[in-house]
Design a protein around this motif. Structure first.
Motif, PDB file in Angstrom:
ATOM      1  N   HIS A  15       0.859  -1.169   0.000  1.00  0.00           N
ATOM      2  CA  HIS A  15       0.000   0.000   0.000  1.00  0.00           C
ATOM      3  C   HIS A  15       0.908   1.235   0.000  1.00  0.00           C
ATOM      4  O   HIS A  15       1.882   1.275   0.733  1.00  0.00           O
ATOM      5  CB  HIS A  15      -0.838  -0.070   1.291  1.00  0.00           C
ATOM      6  N   HIS A  16       0.586   2.220  -0.791  1.00  0.00           N
ATOM      7  CA  HIS A  16       1.376   3.464  -0.866  1.00  0.00           C
ATOM      8  C   HIS A  16       2.720   3.295  -1.569  1.00  0.00           C
ATOM      9  O   HIS A  16       3.566   4.184  -1.488  1.00  0.00           O
ATOM     10  CB  HIS A  16       1.622   4.088   0.519  1.00  0.00           C
ATOM     11  N   ARG A  17       2.942   2.160  -2.234  1.00  0.00           N
ATOM     12  CA  ARG A  17       4.185   2.050  -3.007  1.00  0.00           C
ATOM     13  C   ARG A  17       4.131   2.978  -4.214  1.00  0.00           C
ATOM     14  O   ARG A  17       3.076   3.243  -4.762  1.00  0.00           O
ATOM     15  CB  ARG A  17       4.362   0.608  -3.494  1.00  0.00           C
ATOM     16  N   LYS A  18       5.316   3.376  -4.635  1.00  0.00           N
ATOM     17  CA  LYS A  18       5.419   4.235  -5.817  1.00  0.00           C
ATOM     18  C   LYS A  18       5.017   3.458  -7.067  1.00  0.00           C
ATOM     19  O   LYS A  18       5.315   2.267  -7.189  1.00  0.00           O
ATOM     20  CB  LYS A  18       6.858   4.728  -6.003  1.00  0.00           C
ATOM     21  N   VAL A  19       4.341   4.134  -7.979  1.00  0.00           N
ATOM     22  CA  VAL A  19       4.041   3.541  -9.280  1.00  0.00           C
ATOM     23  C   VAL A  19       4.810   4.337 -10.317  1.00  0.00           C
ATOM     24  O   VAL A  19       4.716   5.572 -10.358  1.00  0.00           O
ATOM     25  CB  VAL A  19       2.523   3.605  -9.574  1.00  0.00           C
ATOM     26  N   ILE A  20       5.616   3.633 -11.142  1.00  0.00           N
ATOM     27  CA  ILE A  20       6.430   4.341 -12.143  1.00  0.00           C
ATOM     28  C   ILE A  20       6.096   3.865 -13.551  1.00  0.00           C
ATOM     29  O   ILE A  20       5.536   2.787 -13.745  1.00  0.00           O
ATOM     30  CB  ILE A  20       7.946   4.148 -11.870  1.00  0.00           C
ATOM     31  N   GLU A  21       6.412   4.703 -14.515  1.00  0.00           N
ATOM     32  CA  GLU A  21       6.222   4.355 -15.920  1.00  0.00           C
ATOM     33  C   GLU A  21       7.429   3.564 -16.387  1.00  0.00           C
ATOM     34  O   GLU A  21       8.445   3.508 -15.692  1.00  0.00           O
ATOM     35  CB  GLU A  21       6.034   5.632 -16.737  1.00  0.00           C
ATOM     36  N   PRO A  22       7.344   2.953 -17.571  1.00  0.00           N
ATOM     37  CA  PRO A  22       8.463   2.123 -18.032  1.00  0.00           C
ATOM     38  C   PRO A  22       9.808   2.865 -17.984  1.00  0.00           C
ATOM     39  O   PRO A  22      10.851   2.273 -17.694  1.00  0.00           O
ATOM     40  CB  PRO A  22       8.079   1.794 -19.471  1.00  0.00           C
ATOM     41  N   ASN A  23       9.776   4.182 -18.230  1.00  0.00           N
ATOM     42  CA  ASN A  23      11.039   4.938 -18.241  1.00  0.00           C
ATOM     43  C   ASN A  23      11.482   5.378 -16.848  1.00  0.00           C
ATOM     44  O   ASN A  23      12.440   6.134 -16.705  1.00  0.00           O
ATOM     45  CB  ASN A  23      10.905   6.147 -19.163  1.00  0.00           C
ATOM     46  N   GLY A  24      10.767   4.951 -15.804  1.00  0.00           N
ATOM     47  CA  GLY A  24      11.180   5.300 -14.446  1.00  0.00           C
ATOM     48  C   GLY A  24      10.539   6.556 -13.908  1.00  0.00           C
ATOM     49  O   GLY A  24      10.736   6.916 -12.749  1.00  0.00           O
ATOM     50  N   ASN A  25       9.726   7.189 -14.748  1.00  0.00           N
ATOM     51  CA  ASN A  25       9.041   8.412 -14.342  1.00  0.00           C
ATOM     52  C   ASN A  25       7.940   8.097 -13.319  1.00  0.00           C
ATOM     53  O   ASN A  25       7.066   7.285 -13.588  1.00  0.00           O
ATOM     54  CB  ASN A  25       8.450   9.037 -15.616  1.00  0.00           C
ATOM     55  N   ARG A  71       5.881  -1.123 -11.540  1.00  0.00           N
ATOM     56  CA  ARG A  71       6.172  -0.489 -12.823  1.00  0.00           C
ATOM     57  C   ARG A  71       5.041  -0.779 -13.807  1.00  0.00           C
ATOM     58  O   ARG A  71       4.651  -1.927 -14.011  1.00  0.00           O
ATOM     59  CB  ARG A  71       7.499  -1.001 -13.403  1.00  0.00           C
ATOM     60  N   LEU A  72       4.480   0.292 -14.375  1.00  0.00           N
ATOM     61  CA  LEU A  72       3.460   0.121 -15.413  1.00  0.00           C
ATOM     62  C   LEU A  72       4.127  -0.448 -16.655  1.00  0.00           C
ATOM     63  O   LEU A  72       5.272  -0.109 -16.963  1.00  0.00           O
ATOM     64  CB  LEU A  72       2.823   1.475 -15.749  1.00  0.00           C
ATOM     65  N   ARG A  73       3.412  -1.279 -17.388  1.00  0.00           N
ATOM     66  CA  ARG A  73       4.001  -1.859 -18.598  1.00  0.00           C
ATOM     67  C   ARG A  73       3.984  -0.869 -19.755  1.00  0.00           C
ATOM     68  O   ARG A  73       4.692  -1.045 -20.732  1.00  0.00           O
ATOM     69  CB  ARG A  73       3.264  -3.132 -18.983  1.00  0.00           C
ATOM     70  N   HIS A  74       3.088   0.136 -19.661  1.00  0.00           N
ATOM     71  CA  HIS A  74       3.032   1.174 -20.692  1.00  0.00           C
ATOM     72  C   HIS A  74       2.991   2.522 -20.008  1.00  0.00           C
ATOM     73  O   HIS A  74       2.805   2.606 -18.807  1.00  0.00           O
ATOM     74  CB  HIS A  74       1.778   0.994 -21.555  1.00  0.00           C
ATOM     75  N   ARG A  75       3.090   3.588 -20.807  1.00  0.00           N
ATOM     76  CA  ARG A  75       2.953   4.919 -20.224  1.00  0.00           C
ATOM     77  C   ARG A  75       1.535   5.092 -19.701  1.00  0.00           C
ATOM     78  O   ARG A  75       0.602   4.508 -20.244  1.00  0.00           O
ATOM     79  CB  ARG A  75       3.269   5.984 -21.277  1.00  0.00           C
ATOM     80  N   LEU A  76       1.382   5.883 -18.666  1.00  0.00           N
ATOM     81  CA  LEU A  76       0.091   5.998 -17.989  1.00  0.00           C
ATOM     82  C   LEU A  76      -1.034   6.405 -18.946  1.00  0.00           C
ATOM     83  O   LEU A  76      -2.127   5.860 -18.907  1.00  0.00           O
ATOM     84  CB  LEU A  76       0.185   7.012 -16.830  1.00  0.00           C
ATOM     85  N   GLU A  77      -0.738   7.369 -19.864  1.00  0.00           N
ATOM     86  CA  GLU A  77      -1.793   7.825 -20.780  1.00  0.00           C
ATOM     87  C   GLU A  77      -2.268   6.693 -21.680  1.00  0.00           C
ATOM     88  O   GLU A  77      -3.431   6.622 -22.053  1.00  0.00           O
ATOM     89  CB  GLU A  77      -1.313   8.965 -21.696  1.00  0.00           C
ATOM     90  N   SER A  78      -1.354   5.798 -22.037  1.00  0.00           N
ATOM     91  CA  SER A  78      -1.745   4.750 -22.976  1.00  0.00           C
ATOM     92  C   SER A  78      -2.333   3.525 -22.286  1.00  0.00           C
ATOM     93  O   SER A  78      -2.813   2.610 -22.940  1.00  0.00           O
ATOM     94  CB  SER A  78      -0.540   4.348 -23.841  1.00  0.00           C
ATOM     95  N   VAL A  79      -2.313   3.521 -20.916  1.00  0.00           N
ATOM     96  CA  VAL A  79      -2.948   2.413 -20.200  1.00  0.00           C
ATOM     97  C   VAL A  79      -4.454   2.645 -20.215  1.00  0.00           C
ATOM     98  O   VAL A  79      -4.904   3.714 -19.825  1.00  0.00           O
ATOM     99  CB  VAL A  79      -2.454   2.333 -18.734  1.00  0.00           C
ATOM    100  N   PRO A  80      -5.220   1.672 -20.737  1.00  0.00           N
ATOM    101  CA  PRO A  80      -6.670   1.896 -20.814  1.00  0.00           C
ATOM    102  C   PRO A  80      -7.285   2.054 -19.424  1.00  0.00           C
ATOM    103  O   PRO A  80      -6.869   1.398 -18.484  1.00  0.00           O
ATOM    104  CB  PRO A  80      -7.183   0.642 -21.517  1.00  0.00           C
ATOM    105  N   ASP A  81      -8.260   2.949 -19.347  1.00  0.00           N
ATOM    106  CA  ASP A  81      -8.979   3.166 -18.096  1.00  0.00           C
ATOM    107  C   ASP A  81      -9.862   1.959 -17.827  1.00  0.00           C
ATOM    108  O   ASP A  81     -10.770   1.674 -18.608  1.00  0.00           O
ATOM    109  CB  ASP A  81      -9.876   4.413 -18.232  1.00  0.00           C
TER     110      ASP A  81
END
Lengths: 423, 407
Positions: A15-25, A71-81
């Motif tokens: 819980h409360h862990r950081k979520v990052i994009e593939p590039n570490g953002n 780590r998200l497998r894709h950039r946040l915008e491209s992850v479907p809602d």
């Protein structure tokens, strides 16, 4: 096997862990996980990520667990809602710190943490931590406590398939679909009663609407008297009347006695004719007399029957177990002439008349005797039941030992005893 | 008749709380207020009457909607760490209250020449006896009856002493404030003994344990208004008036139970001491039968430990451990030689008053949770509840500023 996976045994730890994009953002933190509460160990299907502009629901399969972050497998915008179905359960919001039913121990407990486990590549909810350890982990003191107390620190994990969530407290606007409490229905009615007593009024009503009418009647009989009245008042009238029909007449009468007159009359009106008559008769006796605690169900047989005919009659009637052991012999005016125990009936020759087998010196009390006296008599003579008669010796009902035990045990003892059962 | 019985089912917690509220600390604090400041603090009781009714109704609504006690709701909404804070606050306040009840027994018995050490042992044994009986409803009502008797004695005594009722009434609505540390200290004590953290916990547990639901709002509200609002504060007014007439003009201060007993002089003359002792004793025992139990219950509900007297020791070790703590620590405290019992009782109320805002903030933050449905505090109750909380907070902060920081 083979790939090294970051283990995530408890919700409080991710819980409360950081979520990052593939590039570490870094795009946000993990706010919650969601499951559909079906099957033995439900799979985690969604993650709720707290981002700069609000909550975003992400499919769990779009996320990889890495050490220290997700780590998200894709950039946040491209992850479907993704969107959560109505029956989804959010672990942190709906379960953490909430009350659940431990159906194995048959009690209501509070969730200190939730245990997750990777089973065949799928993160699953496997148990609820209700122990001291979970609590210490939440305040970050588990390690410290372990050093002080060592291995003695108890673990209190309830496997998920034995957990029944209580969902009245979901801070939602009433949109969550109520899942039928199938696990609750499998418990002993007396245990259901204990659990129901800890619920909110609304939730109690739901349980008594969902249970089958027989279980509901048995469970309701075991609920504390004050609460019985409030449950019956909350239930839809038809349902309440059905449950009352199913209850032993003496229990139903006790319950109805605690209701306001109009409500009582409405319910009696809706009950089956025969049950209603019994109950109305019982309502005429004061609560603390033999008449008030007796049941009008009993087996009365004419004296001229043979033992074989009597046994055939029993087979037909299939009376409740507590009413089967003593069979009362009555004359044409239903006056009590004698008693036969089931044992005497079974060992008698089949063609013997009941009049010859019965014991004519039957112990009986008047309907106006005090219930304490009745209890004392039953205890003194080791009886399973005691017949109740009116001034003309007409058999009115019987007081069975189970009614008397409630009088003799102090309040709260019923609950205490069940903890002694070996499980 | 049945209708009445059905109503009485819900009627109860407010009335019981009304008398329990006038416990050892209550009687002592109201006596000190009247003896030291005459009618000077009587206006506070009008304010607390309204405030107590409001906060108790908010609490009752929480329990009616959720079937849970205050501790459980704090846990669900504010999670583990804040819960630990709330529990700690509650336990400190209640430990103070329990010490005051022990001191009450000691002070009452001292009037018969019993040394406080013996009283401490006696009180501890009495608590154990009270709790060991699975069903102490009847004993509880006996205490309530004695409490009612003593309350009536104060009312009659106040009447017989011919107070200036006009003055008392005007002081009720037109505050006669003295700007002094002692006045402020007593004000905090009066508020703290009337609106208590444990009272907030008790109303919720009572409603939840009785299994009352949203349907019962009417009777519960009536009970809370009559019991907590009107009766509690009416009794307090009579105690203050009785002391204002009998002790205030003499310029004496209340140093011991015997001094406080003089307020009952107009009613029973030389027997005042005996009557006061009996009243103080019963009031203290009513508190002892309630506060330790509700403290252990609160902590265990918050953390999900087994709680209630139907468990065995080994099954509910934390519950019984806390109960033992709440009996042993106050008993040991009373053993301290030369303890000024009246001061102890009074200061415990001040501590309660200072901690009250913390509990009220939790209560009010829960008051509009969506899961309460129709029982959410509405457009009148909600802002007024916050107003009470704000006033209590201002009082506490001002007190800390003046007393501790010496501003």
């Amino acid at each position: 096997m083979g790939t090294v996976r970051a283990t995530m045994p408890y919700l409080s730890e991710i819980h409360h862990r950081k979520v990052i994009e593939p590039n570490g953002n870094e795009v946000g933190t993990l706010k919650d996980l969601a499951v559909v509460p079906q099957g033995q160990f439900p799979a985690v299907q969604w993650a709720i990520v707290a981002t700069g502009d609000g909550e975003k629901v992400v499919k769990w399969s779009d996320i990889a667990q890495e050490i220290g972050h997700l780590r998200l497998r894709h950039r946040l915008e491209s992850v479907p809602d993704a969107s959560l179905p109505g029956e989804a359960l959010r672990l942190s919001r709906d379960l953490m710190d909430k009350q659940i039913v431990d159906t194995h121990g048959a009690k209501v407990v509070r969730v200190n943490d939730l245990q997750l486990s990777e089973i065949e590549g799928q993160l699953r909810l496997v148990g609820a931590d209700v122990g001291l350890r979970g609590l210490l982990r939440r305040i970050g003191a588990e390690g410290l406590a372990e050093r002080v107390f060592g291995k003695r620190l108890p673990r209190g994990i309830i496997p998920w398939h034995l957990v029944e969530p209580l969902d009245s407290n979901t801070p939602e606007h009433g949109v969550r679909v109520t899942v039928p409490r199938t696990k609750l229905a499998l418990l002993h009615p007396a245990d259901i009663a204990d659990i129901v007593e800890e619920m909110a009024a609304d939730e109690r009503r739901q349980v008594f609407e969902q249970l089958d009418v027989e279980t509901a009647a048995e469970a309701l009989s075991e609920v504390e008297p004050e609460m019985q009245a409030s449950i019956v008042t909350d239930l839809p009238e038809e349902r309440a009347a059905d449950i009352l029909d199913e209850m032993a007449p003496d229990e139903a009468a006790d319950l109805l006695q605690d209701l306001p007159v109009e409500r009582r009359e409405e319910l009696v009106e809706l009950m089956e004719k025969e049950e209603a008559e019994n109950v109305e008769e019982l309502l005429t006796y004061p609560e603390d007399t033999a008449g008030g605690i007796m049941t009008t169900d009993f087996v009365a047989l004419p004296a001229e029957l043979t033992a074989q005919q009597a046994i055939d009659r029993l087979r037909e009637l299939q009376p409740d177990p507590e009413l089967t052991y003593y069979l009362y012999v009555v004359d044409g005016q239903r006056r009590l002439d004698g008693v036969i125990s089931l044992r005497d009936l079974v060992v008698a020759k089949p063609e013997q008349k009941l009049a010859d087998v019965m014991d004519p010196h039957v112990l009986k009390v008047d309907a106006t005797a005090s219930k304490e006296d009745v209890a004392a008599l039953i205890a003194k003579y080791d009886l399973l039941a005691l017949p109740v008669v009116d001034a003309r010796r007409k058999l009115l009902g019987t007081v069975t030992v189970d009614d008397v035990v409630e009088i003799m045990l102090p309040r709260g003892w019923k609950k205490r005893s069940s903890r002694t059962l070996a499980r | 008749v049945t209708r009445l019985r059905f109503y009485l089912l819900a009627l109860g917690p407010g009335l019981v709380t009304a008398f329990a509220d006038n416990d050892a600390g209550g009687i002592t604090t109201y006596s000190i207020a009247g003896a030291q400041f005459g009618y000077g603090l009587i206006w506070v009781l009008l304010v607390t009457a309204v405030a107590l009714t409001l906060t108790q109704e908010v609490g009752a609504r929480l329990a009616l909607a959720t079937g849970q006690g205050l501790a459980g709701l704090i846990r669900e909404r504010f999670r583990v760490r804040w819960t630990a804070f709330a529990v700690l606050t509650m336990l400190v306040a209640n430990l103070g209250t329990t010490i005051a009840e022990f001191a009450g027994v000691a002070a009452a018995l001292s009037l018969f020449g019993v040394p406080p050490q013996l009283s401490a042992v006696l009180s501890a044994s009495l608590v154990v006896v009270l709790l060991a009986r699975a069903n102490f409803d009847r004993i509880q009502y006996a205490f309530v009856l004695i409490g009612a008797g003593v309350s009536i004695s104060y009312a009659v005594s106040a009447y017989l002493a011919h107070p200036d009722w006009g003055h008392a009434a005007s002081a009720l609505v037109r505050p006669e404030i003295t700007l002094s540390n002692a006045y402020f200290l007593t004000l905090v004590g009066v508020v703290g003994t009337t609106i208590t953290p444990w009272g907030q916990a008790l109303i919720q547990s009572y409603v939840a344990d009785k299994g009352l639901g949203p349907r019962d709002l009417g009777p519960v509200r009536l009970d809370v208004t009559l019991g907590s609002g009107v009766l509690t504060n009416l009794i307090a007014v009579f105690i203050v008036v009785a002391c204002a007439v009998t002790i205030f003009p003499t310029g004496a201060t209340i140093e011991s139970a015997a001094d406080a007993a003089r307020a009952l002089g107009p009613l029973v003359g030389p027997s005042a001491t005996t009557l006061f002792a009996i009243g103080l004793f019963a009031a203290s025992l009513l508190g002892l039968a309630t506060v330790p139990l509700s403290s252990a219950y609160f902590a265990c509900e918050a953390f999900g430990f087994e709680r209630g007297l139907h468990w065995r020791w080994a099954e509910a070790p934390i519950f019984y451990g806390l109960l033992t703590f709440f009996v042993a620590v106050p008993a040991l405290f009373i053993l301290i030689p030369g303890l000024p019992l009246i001061q102890v009782m009074f200061l415990a109320q001040v501590v309660n008053g200072l901690l009250l805002p913390i509990i009220l903030v939790f209560v009010m933050k829960l008051a509009r949770e969506p899961n309460l449905g129709d029982l959410r505090s509405g457009r009148v109750l909600y802002p007024l509840g916050w107003l009470v909380t704000a006033l209590a907070s201002a009082m506490s902060l001002a007190f800390v500023a003046t007393q501790v920081l010496g501003i």
